[in-house]
Motif scaffolding. Structure first.
Motif, PDB file in Angstrom:
ATOM      1  N   ARG A  89       0.882  -1.172   0.000  1.00 32.17           N
ATOM      2  CA  ARG A  89       0.000   0.000   0.000  1.00 32.17           C
ATOM      3  C   ARG A  89       0.915   1.217   0.000  1.00 32.17           C
ATOM      4  O   ARG A  89       1.830   1.316   0.814  1.00 32.17           O
ATOM      5  CB  ARG A  89      -0.899  -0.011   1.225  1.00 32.17           C
ATOM      6  CG  ARG A  89      -1.887   1.127   1.221  1.00 32.17           C
ATOM      7  CD  ARG A  89      -2.862   1.020   2.353  1.00 32.17           C
ATOM      8  NE  ARG A  89      -3.768   2.169   2.328  1.00 32.17           N
ATOM      9  CZ  ARG A  89      -4.887   2.230   2.999  1.00 32.17           C
ATOM     10  NH1 ARG A  89      -5.249   1.216   3.770  1.00 32.17           N
ATOM     11  NH2 ARG A  89      -5.650   3.287   2.928  1.00 32.17           N
ATOM     12  N   VAL A  90       0.661   2.127  -0.952  1.00 30.35           N
ATOM     13  CA  VAL A  90       1.557   3.258  -1.163  1.00 30.35           C
ATOM     14  C   VAL A  90       0.728   4.523  -1.345  1.00 30.35           C
ATOM     15  O   VAL A  90      -0.344   4.485  -1.962  1.00 30.35           O
ATOM     16  CB  VAL A  90       2.426   3.025  -2.424  1.00 30.35           C
ATOM     17  CG1 VAL A  90       3.360   4.181  -2.683  1.00 30.35           C
ATOM     18  CG2 VAL A  90       3.207   1.732  -2.317  1.00 30.35           C
ATOM     19  N   ALA A  91       1.244   5.634  -0.838  1.00 32.23           N
ATOM     20  CA  ALA A  91       0.606   6.930  -1.095  1.00 32.23           C
ATOM     21  C   ALA A  91       0.844   7.281  -2.560  1.00 32.23           C
ATOM     22  O   ALA A  91       1.990   7.292  -3.020  1.00 32.23           O
ATOM     23  CB  ALA A  91       1.193   7.996  -0.188  1.00 32.23           C
ATOM     24  N   PRO A  92      -0.213   7.549  -3.308  1.00 29.83           N
ATOM     25  CA  PRO A  92      -0.053   7.820  -4.738  1.00 29.83           C
ATOM     26  C   PRO A  92       0.410   9.253  -4.993  1.00 29.83           C
ATOM     27  O   PRO A  92       0.302  10.123  -4.123  1.00 29.83           O
ATOM     28  CB  PRO A  92      -1.461   7.610  -5.279  1.00 29.83           C
ATOM     29  CG  PRO A  92      -2.340   8.042  -4.151  1.00 29.83           C
ATOM     30  CD  PRO A  92      -1.620   7.570  -2.903  1.00 29.83           C
ATOM     31  N   PRO A  93       0.873   9.507  -6.211  1.00 28.66           N
ATOM     32  CA  PRO A  93       1.171  10.884  -6.599  1.00 28.66           C
ATOM     33  C   PRO A  93      -0.134  11.678  -6.718  1.00 28.66           C
ATOM     34  O   PRO A  93      -1.224  11.100  -6.659  1.00 28.66           O
ATOM     35  CB  PRO A  93       1.860  10.737  -7.954  1.00 28.66           C
ATOM     36  CG  PRO A  93       1.378   9.437  -8.486  1.00 28.66           C
ATOM     37  CD  PRO A  93       1.124   8.557  -7.285  1.00 28.66           C
ATOM     38  N   ALA A  94      -0.031  12.964  -6.931  1.00 38.23           N
ATOM     39  CA  ALA A  94      -1.218  13.819  -7.040  1.00 38.23           C
ATOM     40  C   ALA A  94      -2.157  13.326  -8.130  1.00 38.23           C
ATOM     41  O   ALA A  94      -3.369  13.241  -7.929  1.00 38.23           O
ATOM     42  CB  ALA A  94      -0.814  15.267  -7.295  1.00 38.23           C
ATOM     43  N   ALA A 147      -5.544  11.248  -7.556  1.00 44.41           N
ATOM     44  CA  ALA A 147      -5.243  10.107  -6.696  1.00 44.41           C
ATOM     45  C   ALA A 147      -4.905  10.521  -5.266  1.00 44.41           C
ATOM     46  O   ALA A 147      -5.354   9.870  -4.312  1.00 44.41           O
ATOM     47  CB  ALA A 147      -4.102   9.294  -7.305  1.00 44.41           C
ATOM     48  N   ALA A 148      -4.113  11.557  -5.096  1.00 39.24           N
ATOM     49  CA  ALA A 148      -3.759  11.978  -3.736  1.00 39.24           C
ATOM     50  C   ALA A 148      -5.002  12.400  -2.967  1.00 39.24           C
ATOM     51  O   ALA A 148      -5.147  12.076  -1.779  1.00 39.24           O
ATOM     52  CB  ALA A 148      -2.730  13.104  -3.776  1.00 39.24           C
ATOM     53  N   ASP A 149      -5.916  13.103  -3.638  1.00 42.12           N
ATOM     54  CA  ASP A 149      -7.169  13.505  -2.984  1.00 42.12           C
ATOM     55  C   ASP A 149      -8.005  12.278  -2.626  1.00 42.12           C
ATOM     56  O   ASP A 149      -8.610  12.212  -1.552  1.00 42.12           O
ATOM     57  CB  ASP A 149      -7.991  14.430  -3.895  1.00 42.12           C
ATOM     58  CG  ASP A 149      -7.342  15.785  -4.104  1.00 42.12           C
ATOM     59  OD1 ASP A 149      -6.420  16.144  -3.332  1.00 42.12           O
ATOM     60  OD2 ASP A 149      -7.750  16.488  -5.050  1.00 42.12           O
ATOM     61  N   LEU A 150      -8.036  11.311  -3.527  1.00 43.84           N
ATOM     62  CA  LEU A 150      -8.806  10.090  -3.282  1.00 43.84           C
ATOM     63  C   LEU A 150      -8.199   9.301  -2.114  1.00 43.84           C
ATOM     64  O   LEU A 150      -8.928   8.781  -1.267  1.00 43.84           O
ATOM     65  CB  LEU A 150      -8.860   9.242  -4.554  1.00 43.84           C
ATOM     66  CG  LEU A 150      -9.735   8.008  -4.554  1.00 43.84           C
ATOM     67  CD1 LEU A 150     -11.173   8.316  -4.156  1.00 43.84           C
ATOM     68  CD2 LEU A 150      -9.704   7.338  -5.929  1.00 43.84           C
ATOM     69  N   ALA A 151      -6.879   9.245  -2.049  1.00 44.19           N
ATOM     70  CA  ALA A 151      -6.215   8.573  -0.925  1.00 44.19           C
ATOM     71  C   ALA A 151      -6.508   9.306   0.381  1.00 44.19           C
ATOM     72  O   ALA A 151      -6.760   8.669   1.411  1.00 44.19           O
ATOM     73  CB  ALA A 151      -4.714   8.478  -1.178  1.00 44.19           C
ATOM     74  N   ALA A 152      -6.505  10.629   0.328  1.00 45.18           N
ATOM     75  CA  ALA A 152      -6.816  11.411   1.534  1.00 45.18           C
ATOM     76  C   ALA A 152      -8.247  11.162   2.000  1.00 45.18           C
ATOM     77  O   ALA A 152      -8.541  11.252   3.194  1.00 45.18           O
ATOM     78  CB  ALA A 152      -6.587  12.897   1.263  1.00 45.18           C
TER      79      ALA A 152
END
Length: 180
Positions: A89-94, A147-152
């Motif tokens: 599981r990794v934090a994605p780029p923006a 993606a970063a917003d979706l991960a947040a």
């Protein structure tokens, strides 16, 4: 026999129907290389160890991987059969990108990106890769996923060893049309 036919057959067995090749996948999707070679022989499809290495190495999408000892093989992603892949599981780029075609756009913009018959939605970090994916079915339409917003917002992202980004679903609010 062509490597394209070998690759398509191997992809079908390792991602969708291992029983069709008489194969058994472990929980992470691995099976023995010897069993794969025997499956090709049973199907009367010429494929020896060197042929298999060439298929794995030359696959433009790097769909397959061999274990460190080269005794086992698996598909990296795209499964419709149940497997528990061990991708981190990794934090994605923006932004990540998804390639599709115009016919699917109305449903995507209404319902979001869904895995369909697979376990995950596939995304890339590159517009070029998304374009190649879209080209498989016609004139590509490229979508940007925030993606970063979706991960947040709580969605998990995983990245495979061939740099395909995976997530369960992308709601339409996180999708923007880039091209054309």
């Amino acid at each position: 026999m062509s490597d394209i036919r070998r690759s398509k057959t191997l992809s079908y067995w390792l991602r969708h129907d291992p029983e069709a090749g008489g194969l058994t996948l472990d929980p992470q999707g691995w099976t023995d290389v010897d069993a794969v070679l025997a499956a090709f022989a049973r199907e009367r499809m010429a494929c020896d160890w060197l042929d298999l290495l060439r298929v794995v190495g030359n696959c433009d999408k790097q769909r397959f991987e061999l274990s460190g000892d080269t005794a086992r093989i698996r598909a990296r992603q795209g499964h419709s059969v149940e497997v528990a892949l061990d991708w981190p599981r990794v934090a994605p780029p923006a932004l990540l990108y998804h390639g599709t075609v115009a016919i699917f756009l109305p449903a995507i913009l209404t319902e979001g990106l869904k895995p369909m018959r697979r376990h995950h939605v596939h995304l890339s970090q590159s517009i070029d890769t998304a374009t190649r994916v879209g080209l498989r079915r016609g004139a590509p339409v490229i979508l940007a996923v925030r993606a970063a917003d979706l991960a947040a917002a709580g969605r998990a992202f995983f990245v495979t060893s061939n740099q395909v980004w995976l997530t369960e679903m992308v709601p339409p609010a996180f999708i923007e049309r880039l091209l054309p």
